[in-house]
Write a protein that holds these residues in place. Sequence first.
Motif, PDB file in Angstrom:
ATOM      1  N   UNK A 283      20.742 136.568  10.410  1.00 28.56           N
ATOM      2  CA  UNK A 283      22.022 136.807  11.682  1.00 28.56           C
ATOM      3  C   UNK A 283      21.490 137.217  12.662  1.00 28.56           C
ATOM      4  N   UNK A 284      22.017 138.158  13.149  1.00 31.11           N
ATOM      5  CA  UNK A 284      21.567 138.855  14.355  1.00 31.11           C
ATOM      6  C   UNK A 284      20.744 140.001  14.291  1.00 31.11           C
ATOM      7  N   UNK A 285      20.416 140.317  12.997  1.00 32.93           N
ATOM      8  CA  UNK A 285      19.629 141.290  12.719  1.00 32.93           C
ATOM      9  C   UNK A 285      18.061 141.216  12.529  1.00 32.93           C
ATOM     10  N   UNK A 286      17.405 141.935  13.016  1.00 31.91           N
ATOM     11  CA  UNK A 286      15.702 142.162  12.341  1.00 31.91           C
ATOM     12  C   UNK A 286      15.517 143.414  11.831  1.00 31.91           C
ATOM     13  N   UNK A 287      14.761 143.361  10.529  1.00 35.28           N
ATOM     14  CA  UNK A 287      14.625 144.711   9.904  1.00 35.28           C
ATOM     15  C   UNK A 287      13.199 144.322   9.272  1.00 35.28           C
ATOM     16  N   UNK A 288      12.283 145.617   9.209  1.00 33.53           N
ATOM     17  CA  UNK A 288      11.074 145.705   8.356  1.00 33.53           C
ATOM     18  C   UNK A 288      11.067 146.204   7.355  1.00 33.53           C
ATOM     19  N   UNK A 289      12.130 146.839   6.626  1.00 38.84           N
ATOM     20  CA  UNK A 289      12.062 147.419   5.278  1.00 38.84           C
ATOM     21  C   UNK A 289      12.192 146.989   4.210  1.00 38.84           C
ATOM     22  N   UNK A 290      12.721 147.471   3.079  1.00 36.83           N
ATOM     23  CA  UNK A 290      13.324 147.236   1.668  1.00 36.83           C
ATOM     24  C   UNK A 290      14.799 146.890   1.728  1.00 36.83           C
ATOM     25  N   UNK A 291      15.442 147.734   2.406  1.00 36.90           N
ATOM     26  CA  UNK A 291      16.958 147.489   2.190  1.00 36.90           C
ATOM     27  C   UNK A 291      17.756 148.189   3.446  1.00 36.90           C
ATOM     28  N   UNK A 292      18.599 147.499   3.842  1.00 37.04           N
ATOM     29  CA  UNK A 292      19.529 147.839   4.985  1.00 37.04           C
ATOM     30  C   UNK A 292      20.951 147.386   4.672  1.00 37.04           C
ATOM     31  N   UNK A 293      21.760 148.566   5.191  1.00 38.82           N
ATOM     32  CA  UNK A 293      23.142 148.315   5.240  1.00 38.82           C
ATOM     33  C   UNK A 293      23.609 148.646   6.566  1.00 38.82           C
ATOM     34  N   UNK A 294      24.333 148.080   7.269  1.00 38.00           N
ATOM     35  CA  UNK A 294      24.794 148.619   8.750  1.00 38.00           C
ATOM     36  C   UNK A 294      26.358 147.876   8.888  1.00 38.00           C
ATOM     37  N   UNK A 295      27.219 148.943   9.385  1.00 33.35           N
ATOM     38  CA  UNK A 295      28.469 148.202   9.898  1.00 33.35           C
ATOM     39  C   UNK A 295      28.743 149.233  11.378  1.00 33.35           C
ATOM     40  N   UNK A 296      29.956 149.116  11.629  1.00 29.86           N
ATOM     41  CA  UNK A 296      30.180 149.611  13.056  1.00 29.86           C
ATOM     42  C   UNK A 296      29.942 151.169  13.100  1.00 29.86           C
ATOM     43  N   UNK A 297      30.082 151.713  12.206  1.00 28.70           N
ATOM     44  CA  UNK A 297      30.069 153.173  11.892  1.00 28.70           C
ATOM     45  C   UNK A 297      28.933 153.890  11.147  1.00 28.70           C
ATOM     46  N   UNK A 298      27.898 153.047  10.466  1.00 22.19           N
ATOM     47  CA  UNK A 298      26.883 153.618   9.920  1.00 22.19           C
ATOM     48  C   UNK A 298      25.800 152.610   9.750  1.00 22.19           C
ATOM     49  N   UNK A 299      24.264 153.162   9.560  1.00 14.69           N
ATOM     50  CA  UNK A 299      23.292 152.705   9.352  1.00 14.69           C
ATOM     51  C   UNK A 299      22.622 153.245   8.041  1.00 14.69           C
ATOM     52  N   UNK A 300      22.199 152.405   7.209  1.00 14.68           N
ATOM     53  CA  UNK A 300      21.678 153.031   5.711  1.00 14.68           C
ATOM     54  C   UNK A 300      20.412 152.004   5.765  1.00 14.68           C
ATOM     55  N   UNK A 301      19.178 152.745   5.673  1.00 18.10           N
ATOM     56  CA  UNK A 301      17.993 151.914   5.222  1.00 18.10           C
ATOM     57  C   UNK A 301      16.958 152.772   4.479  1.00 18.10           C
ATOM     58  N   UNK A 302      16.191 151.957   3.996  1.00 16.53           N
ATOM     59  CA  UNK A 302      15.264 152.496   2.737  1.00 16.53           C
ATOM     60  C   UNK A 302      13.928 152.013   3.135  1.00 16.53           C
ATOM     61  N   UNK A 303      12.803 152.739   3.027  1.00 14.47           N
ATOM     62  CA  UNK A 303      11.479 152.221   3.234  1.00 14.47           C
ATOM     63  C   UNK A 303      11.316 151.247   4.374  1.00 14.47           C
ATOM     64  N   UNK A 304      11.849 151.445   5.784  1.00 18.92           N
ATOM     65  CA  UNK A 304      11.618 150.770   6.979  1.00 18.92           C
ATOM     66  C   UNK A 304      11.540 151.740   7.949  1.00 18.92           C
ATOM     67  N   UNK A 305      11.177 151.049   9.291  1.00 17.62           N
ATOM     68  CA  UNK A 305      10.998 151.867  10.615  1.00 17.62           C
ATOM     69  C   UNK A 305      11.921 151.261  11.643  1.00 17.62           C
ATOM     70  N   UNK A 306      12.192 150.126  11.658  1.00 20.34           N
ATOM     71  CA  UNK A 306      12.780 149.522  12.726  1.00 20.34           C
ATOM     72  C   UNK A 306      14.196 148.519  12.586  1.00 20.34           C
ATOM     73  N   UNK A 307      15.094 148.710  13.190  1.00 21.10           N
ATOM     74  CA  UNK A 307      16.411 148.067  12.895  1.00 21.10           C
ATOM     75  C   UNK A 307      16.816 147.549  14.335  1.00 21.10           C
TER      76      UNK A 307
END
Length: 922
Positions: free
Chosen positions: A824-848
């Motif tokens: 989509x419009x995202x780029x991520x380098x970790x294992x798990x990502x969840x993002x919405x307008x009010x939050x970002x959750x990531x696991x074992x990553x460094x860049x969103x």
Amino acid sequence: MSPSWRWLAALILVAAFLVPAPPAAAAALSDAGFFGRWSAGAWTVGPRLNYAQAGLKPVESAVKAGDYALAKQRLLDYYRARPAIEAGGFSHTTWPGALELTPSHIWTLGSGEVYIKTLTFGPGEKTVTADVTSSITSGKPGFFLMSRYKDAVIALINSRSKGSGKPTLRLTLADGSVKTLHPTHDTYIWAAHPGGVYGTKYYMQVSDQGAGPFTGETRKAYLRFDLGGVSGVKKAELTLTGTADTAKDIMLYGNAETFDEATRTWSNTVQNTFSWEGDPGGFDWKLPGGTDKEYLIADMEYLYQLPRFYFAGPLALEYQKTGNEQHARTLIGLMTDFIKDADAYVAEQGAGSYPGNLHAARRLHNWIAAYEILRKSPSLTPEANTAILKTMNRAGLFLQTNSNATPNKMQSQKITLLHASVYFPEFRVAPAWRTNAADFLSAQLNESTYADGGYKESTDAYLRGYLRQYVDVVAYMQRNGIAFTATAKLRQLARFLMDQSYPSGYGPAYGDSDSLDLRSTLGKLGELLDDPELLYVGTSGKSGEKPAHTSALYPDTRVAVSRSGWTAGDSHLRINADRGNHSHPDELAITAYAYGRPLLPDMGTFTYSTDARAEWLRLTTEAHNTIEIDDKPQTSTAAGEISPLITNPAFDLIGAYTDSSAGARHERSVLSLHSGLWVVSDRLKPVDTATHRYEQNWHFAADADPSIRSGTEATTTAFATGANLTIVPADPAEVASTLRDGYYAPRFYSVENAKYASYVKTDTGQTTFDTILLPSKSAADTSVTVERLPVGTIPSHQVTALSLNDGAGVYYKSWTTKAPRAFGSYTFDGNLLYADAGSIVMVDGSSVERAGATLVKAPAAVKDLAVTFGGDGTVRIDGSGLTASIDPAKAIAIAAPNAAEVILNGKVVPFERAGAFIYAAA
């Protein structure tokens, strides 16, 4: 050999010397075997009584004189005069129909059929009305009719097929309105015609005659009413019209079982109520109908539970309360009848051990408590007293030596043995019983638990009972000066139960369970162990201290729990790959609770019988919230793991796998957002190149009223009040989605029809299911959409990416080696990502990044990070091991141009602004 078993073996040898007389097998114990035989100045048969006990000299003198009749009288005199000794309590203080029906040798297994009253029909046609409020309000929308007496009279009760006088249930509701219902199903079954179907007949026939629990003339009737959408019942009245040639008494029971009048027959109805009324032999203490048929007439538990004497408490306590000697005569008569019958059956210690371990323990437990009340009854004769004491002595010997691999059974045996050792100091073997039981109870906690503190039986209901018995027995040991040395292990197991409990305090009912209120047990454990966290949960926060943790992983037990908090409105998700006694084939099954309601419950057990509904609930994977592979149940003893559990104040991430299906490995990942969303990702890895069928199932309570929306194939529940659930598959075009007919057993001996959502894929090679579970406080959200996002050419069984609600949110999970990837419009380098307008959750990553703009940038991969943006400018940062830092070279850059305050792991910290970015944590 474990310490507890070494103790057991040693004490078996000791017991042999303490009781010289060999135990009689499958025969009555002789007077000489119990009292001893004295000849030529010596004991030629050693007595089982310790005549050195104060007050027993008159008994010993009579025995030495060879006068056993006098010895029996002197022994009764002794027990009548003996000061009270703590006897313990009854397993049951109430039992429906115990006072009215047990004297007639009529007994009901379990709570699915509850006696209400006896109705009389005839002579001629008669209409009768019964108040059935208690039955309806306790969740029993059906009724069961059975003859009160064995006679030749047949009652014909109008059915719903009759033009007039059909059964009517009149409900008065809380608002004053009245609702009148007729049965949705009614029929009768007939022993002489086991395959006969009578659901369309105008009359339901009820009759019974002859000896034994049933004959060819036995006919029983069943009615079922649909109470869907009905609430607030204040009064319920059942009206029946029937005819009989002469007056005919019919027992009316409330019934909690669903059935189909078009298929119900004698041969497919597993029955729970039987009558030996009028049979001179009374109960035969065996399984009605036996087991040598292709179908069982009675639930197998009838064989086990009737001899446990659950009715002893109600009868003895009523005698204690009223002094009515009839109750004492009834109970003493049942005890001696049992002894006479069971001494003739094949059992190690005759009636003392029949029909086996747990059942002998439960019976002795009840008999000791009853004996304390009955010992002064005029109805207790010297002969009956001696027979009862002989049998209790034999039961103790059996419990001392018998072994069983099931923890709850062994615990019950040793608790009862301990009570017997204290209550009967007159038995020579009592000191050995005491040592054996006390040592075993301290040691057994190590045997019954895994290293992480989890219970080896996969059932929260049995664990609750196991812990409650420890609460009682440890207090009992303390009162009687007996040491208990396993306090630390007991605390660990108590905390395991605490973690399993729903935020409401009820159990999730996994394995052979029903959902029970755990709070009383947890509260008692908190008091006993001086544990403020157990006390907090046990009192719903009124006392103690809130647990310092929320979620929990038990890797050895193979269970994980994600919890948002400890109040009734919090969320709770449990996933397991457990095994052991009472487990179901439910590896990687989920139970989920939110906003005060179990939204994805375990479907329960119903009974241990061969009933098809019970076997579906207990023995199929299809009946659980997991994936069934190739239409076959899992093997729960197969390899599996629940790991890792990554916990964060804002979310949990759980990983798991199981090899319990021969066709493929099932891997399941659950992202649990404490804000109110679960994302379940399943991957199936077949062991071959064949085509496999994968069925993902989601189960609901009977009143959930689920529906599937065409197109999105989303399933929504429609509970009339309170919380609901939306289930959205990521690939609606690739699954066959249907609502299927299943069952839900909210309690043992209760079963209801229930719909469940089924999503099926048939495929070769690896495949996935990605599913959104969205709980709502009220009506289910029908607007949720999920769209799969391509991640280059990488297949979804390696990397999953989803767009939620037309791009309002995004979810990404890597099943393979992490790397920077675009979706989509995202780029991520970790294992798990969840993002919405009010939050970002990531696991074992460094860049969103989103649309080329950096949202989060860390100098190195972060184990877990949650960033929540408040409308007031508050930015909450949560993560394991994060510390406050405003050094751009070390800290995490977070795009937060409107930040006014930063809270790191619950504490306000300073932050440094650099353009749109803030630096506050490293």
